[in-house]
Design a protein around this motif. Structure first.
Motif, PDB file in Angstrom:
ATOM      1  N   ASP A 193      10.945   6.684   2.512  1.00 16.99           N
ATOM      2  CA  ASP A 193       9.986   6.061   1.600  1.00 16.99           C
ATOM      3  C   ASP A 193       9.088   5.124   2.400  1.00 16.99           C
ATOM      4  O   ASP A 193       9.572   4.383   3.261  1.00 16.99           O
ATOM      5  CB  ASP A 193      10.695   5.248   0.508  1.00 16.99           C
ATOM      6  N   THR A 194       7.792   5.149   2.093  1.00 16.52           N
ATOM      7  CA  THR A 194       6.840   4.254   2.738  1.00 16.52           C
ATOM      8  C   THR A 194       6.327   3.269   1.695  1.00 16.52           C
ATOM      9  O   THR A 194       5.801   3.673   0.654  1.00 16.52           O
ATOM     10  CB  THR A 194       5.671   5.038   3.356  1.00 16.52           C
ATOM     11  N   TRP A 195       6.515   1.991   1.993  1.00 20.48           N
ATOM     12  CA  TRP A 195       6.132   0.900   1.107  1.00 20.48           C
ATOM     13  C   TRP A 195       4.966   0.134   1.711  1.00 20.48           C
ATOM     14  O   TRP A 195       4.869  -0.001   2.932  1.00 20.48           O
ATOM     15  CB  TRP A 195       7.307  -0.059   0.928  1.00 20.48           C
ATOM     16  N   ILE A 196       4.085  -0.361   0.838  1.00 18.28           N
ATOM     17  CA  ILE A 196       2.999  -1.228   1.286  1.00 18.28           C
ATOM     18  C   ILE A 196       3.012  -2.483   0.421  1.00 18.28           C
ATOM     19  O   ILE A 196       3.444  -2.459  -0.728  1.00 18.28           O
ATOM     20  CB  ILE A 196       1.618  -0.533   1.223  1.00 18.28           C
ATOM     21  N   GLN A 197       2.536  -3.559   1.010  1.00 18.24           N
ATOM     22  CA  GLN A 197       2.478  -4.809   0.272  1.00 18.24           C
ATOM     23  C   GLN A 197       1.061  -4.983  -0.258  1.00 18.24           C
ATOM     24  O   GLN A 197       0.106  -5.044   0.517  1.00 18.24           O
ATOM     25  CB  GLN A 197       2.875  -5.971   1.176  1.00 18.24           C
ATOM     26  N   LEU A 198       0.941  -5.009  -1.579  1.00 15.02           N
ATOM     27  CA  LEU A 198      -0.351  -5.184  -2.245  1.00 15.02           C
ATOM     28  C   LEU A 198      -0.312  -6.480  -3.041  1.00 15.02           C
ATOM     29  O   LEU A 198       0.530  -6.635  -3.930  1.00 15.02           O
ATOM     30  CB  LEU A 198      -0.631  -4.019  -3.202  1.00 15.02           C
ATOM     31  N   ASN A 199      -1.199  -7.397  -2.704  1.00 17.88           N
ATOM     32  CA  ASN A 199      -1.260  -8.686  -3.405  1.00 17.88           C
ATOM     33  C   ASN A 199       0.110  -9.359  -3.478  1.00 17.88           C
ATOM     34  O   ASN A 199       0.508  -9.880  -4.511  1.00 17.88           O
ATOM     35  CB  ASN A 199      -1.848  -8.506  -4.808  1.00 17.88           C
ATOM     36  N   GLY A 200       0.861  -9.294  -2.374  1.00 15.11           N
ATOM     37  CA  GLY A 200       2.159  -9.956  -2.294  1.00 15.11           C
ATOM     38  C   GLY A 200       3.315  -9.206  -2.937  1.00 15.11           C
ATOM     39  O   GLY A 200       4.427  -9.712  -2.981  1.00 15.11           O
ATOM     40  N   THR A 201       3.065  -7.982  -3.439  1.00 18.54           N
ATOM     41  CA  THR A 201       4.106  -7.195  -4.101  1.00 18.54           C
ATOM     42  C   THR A 201       4.307  -5.882  -3.346  1.00 18.54           C
ATOM     43  O   THR A 201       3.343  -5.203  -3.011  1.00 18.54           O
ATOM     44  CB  THR A 201       3.699  -6.885  -5.555  1.00 18.54           C
ATOM     45  N   TRP A 202       5.571  -5.534  -3.102  1.00 20.12           N
ATOM     46  CA  TRP A 202       5.871  -4.268  -2.447  1.00 20.12           C
ATOM     47  C   TRP A 202       5.794  -3.125  -3.450  1.00 20.12           C
ATOM     48  O   TRP A 202       6.333  -3.214  -4.543  1.00 20.12           O
ATOM     49  CB  TRP A 202       7.269  -4.303  -1.823  1.00 20.12           C
ATOM     50  N   CYS A 262       5.811   1.402  -3.524  1.00 15.88           N
ATOM     51  CA  CYS A 262       6.031   2.623  -2.748  1.00 15.88           C
ATOM     52  C   CYS A 262       4.814   3.527  -2.892  1.00 15.88           C
ATOM     53  O   CYS A 262       4.374   3.829  -4.002  1.00 15.88           O
ATOM     54  CB  CYS A 262       7.289   3.351  -3.212  1.00 15.88           C
ATOM     55  N   VAL A 263       4.285   3.974  -1.763  1.00 19.33           N
ATOM     56  CA  VAL A 263       3.086   4.801  -1.755  1.00 19.33           C
ATOM     57  C   VAL A 263       3.416   6.282  -1.550  1.00 19.33           C
ATOM     58  O   VAL A 263       2.686   7.150  -2.027  1.00 19.33           O
ATOM     59  CB  VAL A 263       2.067   4.291  -0.706  1.00 19.33           C
ATOM     60  N   THR A 264       4.514   6.575  -0.869  1.00 17.47           N
ATOM     61  CA  THR A 264       4.887   7.967  -0.660  1.00 17.47           C
ATOM     62  C   THR A 264       6.379   8.076  -0.373  1.00 17.47           C
ATOM     63  O   THR A 264       7.001   7.141   0.116  1.00 17.47           O
ATOM     64  CB  THR A 264       4.064   8.610   0.491  1.00 17.47           C
TER      65      THR A 264
END
Length: 149
Positions: A127-136, A138-140
């Protein structure tokens, strides 16, 4: 000159294990692990609303048979009560955080019934996670079968 060299060493080692940034990284890893477990619970409880908070809008999962599933499709599948889990466990987590990106690998085991047919599968996932606006989020995700014991 010594001050410049010291500053350069501090900048270069800031992200290395054993430095002052390691506790922060462990905190990020813990947040991602909690979300991985929440994802399993959302699927066990047939709760696509919870998945909406975990997955990005453009989320895509690659299934073991090679098909792709969008967030909308994955949420619809989660809502489907003809898919019943007796067991859904993820383990052997390896979580790596690189700034605002986290990569999780692990093993899953799922047992249950789908439309009257029994299933018992083990596999690996990434799983690939990104942090958006301080929140993790999952993108894929990528699942594969089988795991050899």
């Amino acid at each position: 000159m010594k001050t410049t060299i010291l500053a350069a060493v501090l900048v270069l080692t800031a992200g290395l294990p054993g430095t002052a940034h390691e506790p922060a990284r462990k905190g990020e890893e813990g947040q991602i692990l909690a979300l991985e477990n929440a994802w399993n619970q959302a699927e066990l409880q047939h709760d696509p609303g919870a998945l909406d908070q975990i997955l990005t809008d453009d989320f895509v999962i690659t299934e073991p048979d090679g098909t792709l599933q969008t967030k909308k499709e994955h949420m619809a599948f989660t809502r489907d009560k003809s898919y019943h889990y007796d067991l859904l466990v993820s383990e052997d987590f390896r979580i790596r955080v690189y700034g605002t990106v986290g990569v999780v690998t692990g093993v899953y085991h799922e047992k249950g019934k789908y439309k009257g047919r029994v299933f018992d599968r083990r596999g690996r996932f990434t799983d690939t996670w990104i942090q958006l606006n301080g929140t993790w989020r999952c993108v894929t995700s990528h699942d594969s079968l089988p795991v050899k014991n």
